[in-house]
Write a protein that holds these residues in place. Structure first.
Motif, PDB file in Angstrom:
ATOM      1  N   THR A 138       0.828  -1.203   0.000  1.00 10.47           N
ATOM      2  CA  THR A 138       0.000   0.000   0.000  1.00 10.47           C
ATOM      3  C   THR A 138       0.861   1.251   0.000  1.00 10.47           C
ATOM      4  OG1 THR A 138      -1.671  -1.219   1.254  1.00 10.47           O
ATOM      5  CG2 THR A 138      -1.871   1.174   1.220  1.00 10.47           C
ATOM      6  N   ARG A 139       1.899   1.259   0.845  1.00  8.10           N
ATOM      7  CA  ARG A 139       2.791   2.421   0.887  1.00  8.10           C
ATOM      8  C   ARG A 139       3.500   2.633  -0.445  1.00  8.10           C
ATOM      9  NH1 ARG A 139       4.307   0.164   5.759  1.00  8.10           N
ATOM     10  NH2 ARG A 139       6.312  -0.460   4.920  1.00  8.10           N
ATOM     11  N   SER A 140       4.000   1.558  -1.044  1.00  9.71           N
ATOM     12  CA  SER A 140       4.724   1.727  -2.303  1.00  9.71           C
ATOM     13  C   SER A 140       3.782   2.179  -3.418  1.00  9.71           C
ATOM     14  CB  SER A 140       5.458   0.444  -2.682  1.00  9.71           C
ATOM     15  OG  SER A 140       4.564  -0.614  -2.924  1.00  9.71           O
ATOM     16  N   ALA A 141       2.553   1.672  -3.442  1.00 17.28           N
ATOM     17  CA  ALA A 141       1.594   2.116  -4.456  1.00 17.28           C
ATOM     18  C   ALA A 141       1.262   3.596  -4.274  1.00 17.28           C
ATOM     19  CB  ALA A 141       0.326   1.272  -4.386  1.00 17.28           C
ATOM     20  N   ALA A 142       1.115   4.036  -3.025  1.00 18.90           N
ATOM     21  CA  ALA A 142       0.834   5.449  -2.761  1.00 18.90           C
ATOM     22  C   ALA A 142       2.016   6.322  -3.185  1.00 18.90           C
ATOM     23  CB  ALA A 142       0.524   5.659  -1.284  1.00 18.90           C
ATOM     24  N   TYR A 143       3.239   5.904  -2.872  1.00 20.61           N
ATOM     25  CA  TYR A 143       4.420   6.669  -3.282  1.00 20.61           C
ATOM     26  C   TYR A 143       4.510   6.753  -4.801  1.00 20.61           C
ATOM     27  CZ  TYR A 143       6.200   6.219   1.519  1.00 20.61           C
ATOM     28  OH  TYR A 143       6.365   6.286   2.860  1.00 20.61           O
ATOM     29  N   PHE A 144       4.302   5.621  -5.464  1.00 25.55           N
ATOM     30  CA  PHE A 144       4.350   5.618  -6.926  1.00 25.55           C
ATOM     31  C   PHE A 144       3.272   6.531  -7.509  1.00 25.55           C
ATOM     32  CE2 PHE A 144       6.913   1.630  -6.941  1.00 25.55           C
ATOM     33  CZ  PHE A 144       7.896   2.061  -7.822  1.00 25.55           C
ATOM     34  N   ALA A 145       2.076   6.531  -6.940  1.00 27.88           N
ATOM     35  CA  ALA A 145       1.000   7.383  -7.441  1.00 27.88           C
ATOM     36  C   ALA A 145       1.361   8.862  -7.336  1.00 27.88           C
ATOM     37  CB  ALA A 145      -0.298   7.091  -6.691  1.00 27.88           C
ATOM     38  N   VAL A 146       1.938   9.258  -6.206  1.00 25.83           N
ATOM     39  CA  VAL A 146       2.330  10.656  -6.021  1.00 25.83           C
ATOM     40  C   VAL A 146       3.434  11.034  -7.002  1.00 25.83           C
ATOM     41  CG1 VAL A 146       3.436  12.256  -4.403  1.00 25.83           C
ATOM     42  CG2 VAL A 146       1.585  10.775  -3.626  1.00 25.83           C
ATOM     43  N   VAL A 147       4.402  10.161  -7.181  1.00 24.53           N
ATOM     44  CA  VAL A 147       5.513  10.458  -8.084  1.00 24.53           C
ATOM     45  C   VAL A 147       5.038  10.511  -9.534  1.00 24.53           C
ATOM     46  CG1 VAL A 147       7.704   9.575  -8.958  1.00 24.53           C
ATOM     47  CG2 VAL A 147       7.276   9.588  -6.511  1.00 24.53           C
ATOM     48  N   VAL A 148       4.170   9.609  -9.925  1.00 28.24           N
ATOM     49  CA  VAL A 148       3.635   9.630 -11.296  1.00 28.24           C
ATOM     50  C   VAL A 148       2.815  10.898 -11.519  1.00 28.24           C
ATOM     51  CG1 VAL A 148       2.008   8.479 -12.846  1.00 28.24           C
ATOM     52  CG2 VAL A 148       3.763   7.160 -11.672  1.00 28.24           C
ATOM     53  N   ALA A 149       2.055  11.330 -10.503  1.00 26.63           N
ATOM     54  CA  ALA A 149       1.315  12.581 -10.616  1.00 26.63           C
ATOM     55  C   ALA A 149       2.274  13.756 -10.815  1.00 26.63           C
ATOM     56  CB  ALA A 149       0.446  12.795  -9.380  1.00 26.63           C
ATOM     57  N   ALA A 150       3.390  13.769 -10.099  1.00 27.56           N
ATOM     58  CA  ALA A 150       4.388  14.834 -10.272  1.00 27.56           C
ATOM     59  C   ALA A 150       5.000  14.790 -11.673  1.00 27.56           C
ATOM     60  CB  ALA A 150       5.470  14.715  -9.207  1.00 27.56           C
ATOM     61  N   LEU A 151       5.273  13.587 -12.175  1.00 31.91           N
ATOM     62  CA  LEU A 151       5.803  13.459 -13.529  1.00 31.91           C
ATOM     63  C   LEU A 151       4.806  13.979 -14.567  1.00 31.91           C
ATOM     64  CD1 LEU A 151       7.484   9.957 -13.320  1.00 31.91           C
ATOM     65  CD2 LEU A 151       8.641  12.098 -13.823  1.00 31.91           C
ATOM     66  N   LEU A 152       3.549  13.636 -14.413  1.00 32.46           N
ATOM     67  CA  LEU A 152       2.517  14.115 -15.337  1.00 32.46           C
ATOM     68  C   LEU A 152       2.367  15.633 -15.265  1.00 32.46           C
ATOM     69  CD1 LEU A 152      -0.180  11.325 -14.943  1.00 32.46           C
ATOM     70  CD2 LEU A 152       1.357  11.707 -16.879  1.00 32.46           C
ATOM     71  N   TRP A 153       2.450  16.162 -14.046  1.00 35.39           N
ATOM     72  CA  TRP A 153       2.380  17.615 -13.890  1.00 35.39           C
ATOM     73  C   TRP A 153       3.570  18.278 -14.587  1.00 35.39           C
ATOM     74  CZ3 TRP A 153      -1.466  20.631 -12.455  1.00 35.39           C
ATOM     75  CH2 TRP A 153      -1.201  21.996 -12.257  1.00 35.39           C
ATOM     76  N   GLY A 154       4.732  17.675 -14.484  1.00 37.70           N
ATOM     77  CA  GLY A 154       5.902  18.209 -15.173  1.00 37.70           C
ATOM     78  C   GLY A 154       5.740  18.189 -16.682  1.00 37.70           C
ATOM     79  N   CYS A 155       5.173  17.116 -17.211  1.00 39.63           N
ATOM     80  CA  CYS A 155       4.910  17.042 -18.660  1.00 39.63           C
ATOM     81  C   CYS A 155       3.905  18.114 -19.078  1.00 39.63           C
ATOM     82  CB  CYS A 155       4.390  15.658 -19.039  1.00 39.63           C
ATOM     83  SG  CYS A 155       5.628  14.369 -18.870  1.00 39.63           S
ATOM     84  N   PHE A 156       2.881  18.316 -18.236  1.00 43.20           N
ATOM     85  CA  PHE A 156       1.904  19.362 -18.526  1.00 43.20           C
ATOM     86  C   PHE A 156       2.560  20.739 -18.525  1.00 43.20           C
ATOM     87  CE2 PHE A 156      -1.017  22.537 -16.684  1.00 43.20           C
ATOM     88  CZ  PHE A 156      -1.908  22.652 -17.735  1.00 43.20           C
ATOM     89  N   GLU A 157       3.423  20.996 -17.575  1.00 47.13           N
ATOM     90  CA  GLU A 157       4.107  22.290 -17.507  1.00 47.13           C
ATOM     91  C   GLU A 157       5.014  22.494 -18.727  1.00 47.13           C
ATOM     92  OE1 GLU A 157       3.893  24.915 -15.495  1.00 47.13           O
ATOM     93  OE2 GLU A 157       2.373  24.013 -14.205  1.00 47.13           O
TER      94      GLU A 157
ATOM     95  N   PHE B 120       9.651  24.783 -14.428  1.00 48.90           N
ATOM     96  CA  PHE B 120       8.898  23.940 -13.499  1.00 48.90           C
ATOM     97  C   PHE B 120       8.712  22.536 -14.058  1.00 48.90           C
ATOM     98  CE2 PHE B 120       7.363  27.822 -11.271  1.00 48.90           C
ATOM     99  CZ  PHE B 120       7.723  27.419 -10.010  1.00 48.90           C
ATOM    100  N   GLY B 121       8.458  22.443 -15.352  1.00 53.30           N
ATOM    101  CA  GLY B 121       8.307  21.131 -15.970  1.00 53.30           C
ATOM    102  C   GLY B 121       9.556  20.289 -15.834  1.00 53.30           C
ATOM    103  N   VAL B 122      10.696  20.892 -16.110  1.00 55.71           N
ATOM    104  CA  VAL B 122      11.969  20.168 -15.996  1.00 55.71           C
ATOM    105  C   VAL B 122      12.226  19.766 -14.543  1.00 55.71           C
ATOM    106  CG1 VAL B 122      14.479  20.440 -16.189  1.00 55.71           C
ATOM    107  CG2 VAL B 122      12.997  21.155 -18.068  1.00 55.71           C
ATOM    108  N   LEU B 123      11.939  20.663 -13.606  1.00 56.80           N
ATOM    109  CA  LEU B 123      12.151  20.344 -12.188  1.00 56.80           C
ATOM    110  C   LEU B 123      11.237  19.209 -11.722  1.00 56.80           C
ATOM    111  CD1 LEU B 123      12.616  23.888 -10.611  1.00 56.80           C
ATOM    112  CD2 LEU B 123      14.336  22.107 -10.913  1.00 56.80           C
ATOM    113  N   PHE B 124       9.964  19.235 -12.112  1.00 57.86           N
ATOM    114  CA  PHE B 124       9.047  18.180 -11.712  1.00 57.86           C
ATOM    115  C   PHE B 124       9.431  16.843 -12.336  1.00 57.86           C
ATOM    116  CE2 PHE B 124       6.421  21.417  -9.933  1.00 57.86           C
ATOM    117  CZ  PHE B 124       5.583  20.777  -9.050  1.00 57.86           C
ATOM    118  N   ILE B 125       9.807  16.851 -13.610  1.00 59.64           N
ATOM    119  CA  ILE B 125      10.193  15.606 -14.268  1.00 59.64           C
ATOM    120  C   ILE B 125      11.496  15.070 -13.671  1.00 59.64           C
ATOM    121  CG2 ILE B 125      10.978  14.612 -16.455  1.00 59.64           C
ATOM    122  CD1 ILE B 125       8.905  16.433 -17.831  1.00 59.64           C
ATOM    123  N   GLY B 126      12.474  15.939 -13.482  1.00 54.56           N
ATOM    124  CA  GLY B 126      13.739  15.505 -12.871  1.00 54.56           C
ATOM    125  C   GLY B 126      13.539  14.991 -11.458  1.00 54.56           C
ATOM    126  N   GLY B 127      12.723  15.690 -10.672  1.00 51.04           N
ATOM    127  CA  GLY B 127      12.435  15.245  -9.311  1.00 51.04           C
ATOM    128  C   GLY B 127      11.683  13.933  -9.286  1.00 51.04           C
ATOM    129  N   GLY B 128      10.766  13.747 -10.222  1.00 49.79           N
ATOM    130  CA  GLY B 128      10.014  12.491 -10.301  1.00 49.79           C
ATOM    131  C   GLY B 128      10.898  11.309 -10.659  1.00 49.79           C
TER     132      GLY B 128
END
Length: 162
Positions: free
Chosen positions: A12-31, A49-57
């Protein structure tokens, strides 16, 4: 199979972490997309911001896999008396059998007063030590049968009442 140890909640924890990180990656692509289609000064900040979100993800995904790749989520004794470890993996659990040796207690200091206790164990099938996460309220009676010295050290060092 006789259960010896269970790490409940790790999936459950790993799925939640992956979901948050994938959301950040998608937000970076949107930016990045927004920056490519924006006019004026906002294009540069959107792209940054897009580069930072994608790199951080990407870095966060690497950290999750590197940190959890050797965590034992279940340890069982099979009918023949051997141990079977189920290890966390980003694509699903992996079963490891064979001789488990060199059980040792280890503590990682977190913050000013926090400690995370582990038991490390070696197996010839894995080049790195496998990790058994211990929580202060966890049941270690099954582990006592396979790693008595490490469990004794864990119980000796754990604070009273925890």
């Amino acid at each position: 199979m006789t259960p010896i140890y269970r790490n409940t909640g790790v999936w459950t924890r790993s799925a939640a972490y992956f979901a948050v990180v994938v959301a950040a990656l998608l937000w970076g692509c949107f930016e990045l997309w927004r920056g490519a289609h924006a006019e004026g000064g906002e294009a540069q900040s959107d792209a940054l911001f897009g580069v930072l979100f994608i790199g951080g993800g990407i870095y966060a995904l690497w950290q999750i896999v590197a940190e959890w790749r050797d965590v034992i989520v279940a340890l069982d004794r099979d009918d023949a008396g051997g141990l079977v470890a189920t290890v966390w993996g980003p694509t699903g659990p992996k079963k490891i059998t064979g001789e488990f040796r060199n059980w040792r207690y280890h503590v990682v200091v977190v913050g000013k007063r926090g400690e995370l206790p582990f038991i490390f164990v070696d197996n010839a099938a894995v080049p790195r030590p496998l990790r058994v996460d211990l929580r202060f309220k966890g049941d270690v009676s099954g582990l006592r049968a396979v790693a008595p010295e490490a469990v004794t050290e864990y119980e000796r060092r754990r604070p009273m009442g925890k």
